[in-house]
Design a protein around this motif. Sequence first.
Motif, PDB file in Angstrom:
ATOM      1  N   TYR A  91       0.983  -1.237   0.084  1.00  0.00           N
ATOM      2  CA  TYR A  91       0.141   0.062   0.080  1.00  0.00           C
ATOM      3  C   TYR A  91       0.865   1.199  -0.051  1.00  0.00           C
ATOM      4  N   ARG A  92       0.403   2.169  -0.705  1.00  0.00           N
ATOM      5  CA  ARG A  92       1.039   3.339  -0.721  1.00  0.00           C
ATOM      6  C   ARG A  92       0.156   4.576  -0.473  1.00  0.00           C
ATOM      7  N   THR A  93       0.632   5.803   0.096  1.00  0.00           N
ATOM      8  CA  THR A  93      -0.477   6.844   0.316  1.00  0.00           C
ATOM      9  C   THR A  93       0.086   7.979  -0.071  1.00  0.00           C
ATOM     10  N   ALA A  94      -0.822   9.034  -0.466  1.00  0.00           N
ATOM     11  CA  ALA A  94      -0.549  10.449  -0.679  1.00  0.00           C
ATOM     12  C   ALA A  94      -1.637  11.260  -0.059  1.00  0.00           C
ATOM     13  N   THR A  95      -1.033  12.339   0.679  1.00  0.00           N
ATOM     14  CA  THR A  95      -2.169  13.197   1.165  1.00  0.00           C
ATOM     15  C   THR A  95      -2.096  14.600   0.781  1.00  0.00           C
ATOM     16  N   PHE A  96      -2.902  15.313   0.381  1.00  0.00           N
ATOM     17  CA  PHE A  96      -3.256  16.546   0.176  1.00  0.00           C
ATOM     18  C   PHE A  96      -4.016  17.454   0.820  1.00  0.00           C
ATOM     19  N   ARG A  97      -3.793  18.841   1.144  1.00  0.00           N
ATOM     20  CA  ARG A  97      -4.817  19.465   1.877  1.00  0.00           C
ATOM     21  C   ARG A  97      -4.827  21.054   1.019  1.00  0.00           C
ATOM     22  N   ASN A  98      -5.965  21.423   1.430  1.00  0.00           N
ATOM     23  CA  ASN A  98      -6.694  22.607   0.797  1.00  0.00           C
ATOM     24  C   ASN A  98      -7.316  23.592   1.982  1.00  0.00           C
ATOM     25  N   CYS A  99      -6.742  24.758   2.058  1.00  0.00           N
ATOM     26  CA  CYS A  99      -7.091  25.857   3.351  1.00  0.00           C
ATOM     27  C   CYS A  99      -7.827  26.638   2.547  1.00  0.00           C
ATOM     28  N   SER A 100      -8.022  26.943   1.325  1.00  0.00           N
ATOM     29  CA  SER A 100      -8.659  28.136   0.264  1.00  0.00           C
ATOM     30  C   SER A 100      -9.916  27.836   0.280  1.00  0.00           C
ATOM     31  N   GLN A 101     -11.022  28.584   1.070  1.00  0.00           N
ATOM     32  CA  GLN A 101     -12.382  28.251   0.533  1.00  0.00           C
ATOM     33  C   GLN A 101     -12.822  28.764  -0.932  1.00  0.00           C
ATOM     34  N   SER A 102     -11.805  29.708  -1.406  1.00  0.00           N
ATOM     35  CA  SER A 102     -12.290  30.297  -2.811  1.00  0.00           C
ATOM     36  C   SER A 102     -11.883  29.637  -3.940  1.00  0.00           C
ATOM     37  N   THR A 103     -10.819  28.874  -3.701  1.00  0.00           N
ATOM     38  CA  THR A 103     -10.448  28.069  -5.074  1.00  0.00           C
ATOM     39  C   THR A 103      -9.931  26.389  -4.658  1.00  0.00           C
ATOM     40  N   PRO A 104     -10.543  25.441  -5.468  1.00  0.00           N
ATOM     41  CA  PRO A 104     -10.005  24.194  -5.354  1.00  0.00           C
ATOM     42  C   PRO A 104      -8.651  23.907  -5.706  1.00  0.00           C
ATOM     43  N   ARG A 105      -8.020  22.907  -4.786  1.00  0.00           N
ATOM     44  CA  ARG A 105      -6.687  22.545  -5.050  1.00  0.00           C
ATOM     45  C   ARG A 105      -6.696  21.306  -5.815  1.00  0.00           C
ATOM     46  N   ALA A 106      -6.051  21.323  -6.957  1.00  0.00           N
ATOM     47  CA  ALA A 106      -5.563  20.289  -7.678  1.00  0.00           C
ATOM     48  C   ALA A 106      -4.830  19.366  -7.404  1.00  0.00           C
ATOM     49  N   PHE A 107      -4.878  18.099  -7.450  1.00  0.00           N
ATOM     50  CA  PHE A 107      -3.887  16.970  -6.897  1.00  0.00           C
ATOM     51  C   PHE A 107      -3.582  16.144  -8.169  1.00  0.00           C
ATOM     52  N   ARG A 108      -2.550  15.333  -8.018  1.00  0.00           N
ATOM     53  CA  ARG A 108      -2.190  14.416  -8.896  1.00  0.00           C
ATOM     54  C   ARG A 108      -1.277  13.230  -8.564  1.00  0.00           C
ATOM     55  N   VAL A 109      -1.740  12.027  -8.541  1.00  0.00           N
ATOM     56  CA  VAL A 109      -0.772  11.143  -8.094  1.00  0.00           C
ATOM     57  C   VAL A 109      -0.310   9.918  -9.251  1.00  0.00           C
ATOM     58  N   ASN A 110       0.810   9.583  -9.541  1.00  0.00           N
ATOM     59  CA  ASN A 110       1.237   8.764 -10.492  1.00  0.00           C
ATOM     60  C   ASN A 110       1.406   7.509  -9.833  1.00  0.00           C
ATOM     61  N   ALA A 111       0.125   6.603  -9.750  1.00  0.00           N
ATOM     62  CA  ALA A 111       0.429   5.295  -8.912  1.00  0.00           C
ATOM     63  C   ALA A 111       0.825   4.207  -9.799  1.00  0.00           C
ATOM     64  N   GLY A 112       1.333   4.253 -10.921  1.00  0.00           N
ATOM     65  CA  GLY A 112       1.966   3.466 -11.888  1.00  0.00           C
ATOM     66  C   GLY A 112       0.967   2.050 -11.930  1.00  0.00           C
ATOM     67  N   TYR A 113       1.459   0.725 -11.906  1.00  0.00           N
ATOM     68  CA  TYR A 113       0.449  -0.239 -11.904  1.00  0.00           C
ATOM     69  C   TYR A 113      -0.054  -0.827 -10.708  1.00  0.00           C
ATOM     70  N   MET A 114      -1.446  -0.456 -10.669  1.00  0.00           N
ATOM     71  CA  MET A 114      -1.795  -0.570  -9.033  1.00  0.00           C
ATOM     72  C   MET A 114      -3.232  -1.711  -9.395  1.00  0.00           C
ATOM     73  N   LEU A 115      -3.620  -2.356  -8.359  1.00  0.00           N
ATOM     74  CA  LEU A 115      -4.630  -3.176  -8.283  1.00  0.00           C
ATOM     75  C   LEU A 115      -6.101  -2.567  -7.737  1.00  0.00           C
ATOM     76  N   LEU A 116      -5.725  -1.547  -6.820  1.00  0.00           N
ATOM     77  CA  LEU A 116      -7.076  -0.857  -6.488  1.00  0.00           C
ATOM     78  C   LEU A 116      -6.696   0.515  -5.623  1.00  0.00           C
ATOM     79  N   ALA A 117      -7.448   1.380  -5.665  1.00  0.00           N
ATOM     80  CA  ALA A 117      -7.277   2.816  -5.036  1.00  0.00           C
ATOM     81  C   ALA A 117      -8.423   3.223  -4.294  1.00  0.00           C
ATOM     82  N   LYS A 118      -8.329   3.764  -3.179  1.00  0.00           N
ATOM     83  CA  LYS A 118      -9.320   4.264  -2.415  1.00  0.00           C
ATOM     84  C   LYS A 118      -9.114   6.009  -1.818  1.00  0.00           C
TER      85      LYS A 118
END
Length: 144
Positions: A91-118
């Motif tokens: 299992y691998r994890t990545a965490t992202f935070r957004n403290c701005s109410q005015s704009t969304p925060r874009a995020f991206r994870v290169n997961a490679g070859y995986m079996l499932l993601a949550k």
Amino acid sequence: MRSAVRLLLPLAATGLCVGLVAAPASAATATTAAETWKWGPTASSDYKGWASGSVRSSSSGLRIAGDLYDAGGARTCSWVTIKWLTDHGRYRTATFRNCSQSTPRAFRVNAGYMLLAKARVCRGTATRVTGRCSRWERVWTQGG
């Protein structure tokens, strides 16, 4: 000499036909389009933070991308955690935070070859998650 030409002519024609049939098949595989699967929205338990996005195939595996929104008050943030199972059973994890109410925060994870993601969305401060998390929701699973 004429007998040699009569013998080689059918072979040359067969080779030409095989070459013409094989060419379009290889060209079709070279232009394969990337597949995209949508996920979300996934919201925190107080519904003040949510995330949605997509999983896209590429030549180096899969990429999980999305936007994290925050609708909480002052001094609060929304957090999204992406957890995926690699093809090696880890299992691998990545965490992202957004403290701005005015704009969304874009995020991206290169997961490679995986079996499932949550994914899970939580509320917190600017430095850590404090609770009010959603349950783990499936983003992508191999085979459907």
